[in-house]
Enzyme design. Structure first.
Site: not given
Length: 249
Positions: A89, A116, A154, A169
């Site tokens: 994160p 954790e 991709r 895209d």
């Protein structure tokens, strides 16, 4: 490209790696996708890969030795210097530009944690990149790693059937993608825009670009501050803004 994923749950990746675009890319020998259970490198009969944190606190922390050993084993099997990516994160937010950067590499190693967190020495002395797919917390790094791998693979030459698909895209040009239509030309009274049926390719490209500007202005106006706009683009945006104001009044 060679992609290795260090995980405690390799079965989570099996279906994704065998399916759709990723599966076809492997069949074409464009990419090799490999899930490595770093519990196999624990060095103890119980397969322990985590321990309680020094200083106290809740949760368990992944030990450095199994992950270092797993990465070093992978390095011994290749000469290409890898990007070693920690999914967490606190990492840099993943973007299309990052996907394009990583698609130029020969070898990627992803480290997927659970519990954790990681022993800090893994961050400091092993990884080259830390990536996050958003400001939220998941139970592990496998899902984020799969998102990043799908986005990167991709982009490799030969993976997509239409080589222009990745170029146009959303986010690749800095704009959101223009709307698409296909047959039938009329469905439940809703018609395809006449310009797309005209066969005039130059006018169609102009329309598509203006639609991309319009969609970006409506949904992600912040993106317009990050790209270089032509004088014509600015004129189109000004006209679209005036049309928005008139529609509200």
């Amino acid at each position: 490209m060679k992609v290795d994923v260090l995980t405690l749950f390799p079965e989570m990746l099996d279906g994704v790696f065998r399916s759709s675009i990723l599966g076809k890319a492997q069949e074409k020998d464009i990419v090799s996708l490999n899930a490595v259970n770093f519990r196999d490198y624990s060095g103890n009969k119980h397969g322990t890969v985590d321990d309680t944190p020094y200083g106290g606190g809740g949760g368990m922390v992944l030990k450095p030795d199994p992950i270092f050993s797993a990465v070093e084993d992978l390095l011994s099997q290749t000469s290409a210097p890898p990007r070693i990516i920690l999914m967490c994160p606190q990492g840099e937010t993943f973007t299309q530009q990052k996907a394009e950067e990583l698609s130029a590499e020969e070898h990627l190693i992803f480290i997927c944690g659970h519990y954790e967190g990681y022993d800090e020495r893994i961050r400091e002395h092993l990884v080259t990149d830390e990536l996050s797919i958003g400001d939220y917390v998941l139970t592990g790094g496998e899902l984020p790693a799969m998102v990043v791998i799908d986005s990167v693979v991709r982009l490799l030459p030969g993976v997509l059937g239409n080589e222009t698909s990745a170029v146009t895209d959303s986010f690749s040009t800095g704009l959101l993608e223009y709307p698409h239509y296909t047959r039938p030309a009329e469905f439940r009274g809703w018609k395809v825009p006449d310009i797309l049926l005209s066969g005039h390719h130059a006018n169609i490209e102009i329309w598509r670009h203006e639609q991309a500007l319009k969609r970006t202005l409506q949904r992600r106006p912040d993106l317009l501050d990050k790209i270089i706009l032509s004088d014509q683009d600015r004129k189109v945006i000004k006209r679209l803004q005036q049309e928005q104001q008139e529609s509200r009044s």
